[in-house]
Design an enzyme around this catalytic site. Structure first.
Site, PDB file in Angstrom:
ATOM      1  N   HIS B 298      -8.723   8.336   4.007  1.00 51.39           N
ATOM      2  CA  HIS B 298      -7.646   8.672   3.054  1.00 51.39           C
ATOM      3  C   HIS B 298      -8.219   8.721   1.632  1.00 51.39           C
ATOM      4  O   HIS B 298      -7.811   7.928   0.762  1.00 51.39           O
ATOM      5  CB  HIS B 298      -6.538   7.600   3.067  1.00 51.39           C
ATOM      6  CG  HIS B 298      -5.553   7.756   4.173  1.00 51.39           C
ATOM      7  ND1 HIS B 298      -4.592   6.797   4.427  1.00 51.39           N
ATOM      8  CD2 HIS B 298      -5.357   8.731   5.094  1.00 51.39           C
ATOM      9  CE1 HIS B 298      -3.854   7.179   5.466  1.00 51.39           C
ATOM     10  NE2 HIS B 298      -4.309   8.339   5.876  1.00 51.39           N
ATOM     11  N   VAL B 454      -8.978   2.556  -0.090  1.00 55.18           N
ATOM     12  CA  VAL B 454      -8.756   1.227   0.484  1.00 55.18           C
ATOM     13  C   VAL B 454      -8.247   1.357   1.923  1.00 55.18           C
ATOM     14  O   VAL B 454      -7.874   0.367   2.534  1.00 55.18           O
ATOM     15  CB  VAL B 454      -7.755   0.391  -0.352  1.00 55.18           C
ATOM     16  CG1 VAL B 454      -8.386  -0.055  -1.651  1.00 55.18           C
ATOM     17  CG2 VAL B 454      -6.480   1.168  -0.642  1.00 55.18           C
ATOM     18  N   HIS B 455      -8.255   2.592   2.449  1.00 53.25           N
ATOM     19  CA  HIS B 455      -7.719   2.826   3.792  1.00 53.25           C
ATOM     20  C   HIS B 455      -8.852   3.283   4.717  1.00 53.25           C
ATOM     21  O   HIS B 455      -9.060   4.474   4.896  1.00 53.25           O
ATOM     22  CB  HIS B 455      -6.640   3.910   3.775  1.00 53.25           C
ATOM     23  CG  HIS B 455      -5.441   3.581   2.940  1.00 53.25           C
ATOM     24  ND1 HIS B 455      -4.424   4.472   2.709  1.00 53.25           N
ATOM     25  CD2 HIS B 455      -5.075   2.456   2.295  1.00 53.25           C
ATOM     26  CE1 HIS B 455      -3.495   3.906   1.945  1.00 53.25           C
ATOM     27  NE2 HIS B 455      -3.889   2.672   1.672  1.00 53.25           N
ATOM     28  N   MET B 456      -9.562   2.354   5.302  1.00 52.21           N
ATOM     29  CA  MET B 456     -10.613   2.715   6.240  1.00 52.21           C
ATOM     30  C   MET B 456     -10.048   2.600   7.662  1.00 52.21           C
ATOM     31  O   MET B 456      -9.445   1.587   7.997  1.00 52.21           O
ATOM     32  CB  MET B 456     -11.834   1.799   6.082  1.00 52.21           C
ATOM     33  CG  MET B 456     -12.558   1.988   4.756  1.00 52.21           C
ATOM     34  SD  MET B 456     -11.691   1.311   3.340  1.00 52.21           S
ATOM     35  CE  MET B 456     -11.956  -0.431   3.568  1.00 52.21           C
TER      36      MET B 456
END
Lengths: 184, 523
Positions: B298, B454-456
């Site tokens: 993201h 911050v969206h892995m």
């Protein structure tokens, strides 16, 4: 040799890595304060450089090593053109030399200059004087709104706190464990 | 060697809850026995811990970061970043451009440092997961789990008077353009707008797992061991039987005494970067070849918009609204995301007097960001035991972000912005919609983008087919007994919205599956 079992709580290392700049690194960073930070930050130059060490302490070890090596290279790299190390450059000469890295011949030059800029700008605006200068005062604000939450919304806050602990099994009536904690 | 059994050694510090142990207590090599060991205390680990503890399982949670309470969260931004973020927030996925990413490293995991956005997985994403990956994840099937999570972490719209000026300006711009803007749903109980979500909520309003699921798990008898880094999962043949680790000192750089946990069920909930690394260190492989692959991020970018009027965006809630107008174009959201001055200064390419002049206008800034649903994937490699992410921003995703930036700039100018600083390596500023149109008419080289995330997600994806996925429908690793994965690495695809609630719902569902099959997991 100290064994772990013999250590008292006070002797257990802290959660923060203690990182110190090399003398060269410190001198280079101090020389960069007037280049990267606004003139108003001149009075906190030492604190800014100390803060960069704190930030590096939390960074991955490889990055710390790379940054240290980068500072040494940056220092020496000024010699051919200015006949003195970067740490001794001042004014326009210091600025020109930094810019030669920021728009430098290789991505390594530009990335290192970028990292310098990031670390020092961060450190600069972490200084209380600089935060106050631009009207940023989160401490009193946090205090004010925390009080508000615990007074105006006291009942709802308590309700949520109680909800967190209240029994509400995902599969009602199914307890597979050997014991259930009292109060659960 | 210390052999401990419940309830464990007495606490030395009185300030921590009972059953939370840290490096201060773990002074010797330790062996623990339990039913379930969970590695990670964030959105994937904590719900499993709470549900299973309440169901009567003997649960041990291991967390590499330290334990902090709400009172420990202060206005000292830099100290919070050093203490709560892995690698001091300097983690990076290598590629063009490199992508900075952040992960929490504390009891509560990334829920301690996220914005608290709490959205259900979009129906069309779940439909795709059903159709393409054979998963039993219809909206109806997940409904009870979403409801349960939303109750536990108190998902709610923002109180009107907690919304700050930066968010009202975002709304003003969206309204002027006639775009769809919605009030954000967040896990908060009367957020009062301290705007410190990313540095540990100092008011206790954000219901991170630190103040919701972890206290619940502790209440029902779970034990939490902070400052413990897990080196590997221990195996007996194909069966996971526990984990081995050590006490992490000096922010993870130092190695303390060993800790050996023997368990009937192992749960890996370390996030999409560290779960594949843990499995790799444990010698586990997926025959699908997908372990560590399929990394989605993201990718997101931020702009700084300057207004004539006073904004003082740090007084008011973080991301009170989201613009969803362009979700169909893979532009997930636009949102206002106030940042402390030090973080903004760090993100600006300016220096010296220019930096000073710009920062003097800090209280006139609106920081706004956009999130893109990526179409290409990267991977995580484990090098000397440490994970390293690699991610190449796809041309089409860069084009999506460029369009998103153009639209976001239009919105901000419609709201009254006088100048916008764009996220490119060398300062690019635009002062009106015409300049935006000209700038965005041509592709901007990917190498100059400043991208963060911050969206892995996605590095141990779920699926029915074991030749193309790492885990089954519930997150149990194919071809391994009693190893459950519970974090965003399970996602087969990116989900376009903030992932926390999806992770929690899947974790709750997996916990239900364990309870329903208790004999299988307790024997």
């Amino acid at each position: 040799m100290t064994t772990w079992a013999a250590m008292t709580r006070a002797q257990v290392p802290t959660d923060e890595v203690s990182y110190q700049h090399s003398p060269t690194g410190r001198a280079v960073l101090l020389s960069l304060v007037p280049v990267i930070c606004p003139v108003e930050a001149a009075g906190c130059a030492e604190a800014i450089v100390d803060h960069v060490a704190l930030t590096l302490g939390a960074a991955p070890p490889l990055l710390r090593k790379g940054f240290g090596a980068g500072l040494a290279t940056y220092d020496l790299g000024a010699l051919p053109r200015y006949r003195r190390r970067a740490r001794f450059l001042t004014g326009e000469r210091a600025e020109r030399y930094y810019d030669s890295w920021a728009h430098g011949p290789t991505p390594i030059h530009t990335q290192f200059a970028h990292a310098l800029n990031q670390l020092m700008s961060l450190a600069c605006y972490e200084q209380p004087e600089m935060a106050a200068r631009i009207g940023y005062a989160p401490g009193p604000w946090i205090e004010e709104v925390t009080k508000k939450r615990l007074s105006v919304f006291r009942d709802d806050v308590r309700k949520q706190d109680a909800q967190i602990l209240a029994p509400d099994p995902l599969r009602p009536g199914v307890y597979v464990g050997r014991r259930k904690k009292a109060g659960g | 060697m210390v052999a401990s059994s419940r309830p464990g050694p007495a606490l030395i510090e009185g300030a921590r809850p009972t059953n939370v142990f840290t490096r201060h207590e773990l002074l010797g090599d330790t062996v623990l026995d339990c039913d379930v060991v969970i590695v990670g205390s964030g959105s994937g680990g904590a719900p499993v811990a709470a549900e299973l503890a309440e169901a009567g399982f003997d649960v041990v949670v291991l967390e590499e970061g330290s334990y902090y309470a709400t009172r420990d969260f202060t206005a000292d931004t830099s100290a919070m970043v050093r203490q709560l973020y892995r690698d001091g927030g300097a983690s990076m996925a290598l590629g063009t451009p490199p992508v900075m990413f952040q992960e929490g490293r504390a009891v509560g995991g990334s829920t301690v440092i996220n914005g608290g956005m709490s959205w259900r997985t979009p129906d069309e994403i779940l439909a795709r997961w059903q159709k393409d990956h054979g998963l039993d994840v219809s909206p109806q099937a997940l409904e009870p789990y979403f409801e349960r999570v939303e109750k536990r972490i108190h998902v709610a719209p923002m109180d009107h008077d907690a919304i700050g000026n930066d968010n009202w300006l975002l709304k003003k711009g969206a309204d002027a353009k006639g775009w769809n803007i919605i009030g954000n749903l967040r896990n908060q109980a009367h957020c009062v707008g301290s705007n410190r979500c990313a540095f540990g909520c100092p008011t206790g309003a954000k219901q991170s797992t630190l103040v919701s699921y972890i206290p619940r798990a502790l209440h029902y008898g779970a034990r939490v061991y902070a400052d413990v880094r897990v080196d590997r999962i221990t195996m007996n043949g194909k069966r996971a039987v526990g984990v081995m680790g050590h006490v992490a000192l000096n922010g993870g750089a130092g190695k303390g005494p060993s800790i050996n946990v023997r368990a009937k069920l192992v749960v890996a909930a370390c996030g999409a970067i560290h779960t594949p690394a843990l499995l790799s260190r444990s010698g586990l492989q997926s025959r699908s070849g997908q372990l560590g692959r399929n990394l989605s991020l993201h990718p997101n970018v931020k702009v700084v918009a300057l207004f004539d009027e006073d904004v003082t965006g740090w007084r008011g809630a973080h991301q009170a609204f989201q613009v969803r107008e362009f979700a169909h174009e893979n532009i997930g959201t636009f949102a206002a995301v106030n940042l402390p001055p030090s973080i903004i200064a760090m993100s600006l390419p300016h220096k010296g007097a220019q930096l000073g002049a710009l920062m003097d206008r800090y209280n006139h800034m609106v920081v706004a960001g956009l999130l893109c649903e990526d179409t290409d994937t990267g991977h995580v490699k484990t090098l000397r035991g440490r994970p390293q992410a690699f991610y190449q921003l796809a041309e089409r995703d860069a084009a999506t972000m460029q369009r998103g930036l153009h639209l976001l700039s239009e919105l901000l100018f419609a709201a009254g912005a006088k100048q916008i600083i764009l996220p490119f390596a060398h300062a690019t500023q635009i002062c009106n919609a015409d300049e935006a149109r000209k700038l965005f008419a041509n592709p901007i080289p990917r190498s100059s983008w400043e991208v963060v995330t911050v969206h892995m997600m996605g590095t141990a994806k779920m699926g029915r087919d074991r030749t193309s996925s790492v885990t089954d429908n519930f997150g149990f690793m194919h071809d391994v007994d009693r190893l459950l994965i519970s974090d965003a690495s399970l996602f087969p695809t990116p989900i376009r919205v903030n992932p926390m609630e999806t992770i929690m719902a899947l974790a709750t569902r997996a916990a239900g599956h364990v309870i329903d099959n208790a004999k299988k997991f307790l024997q």
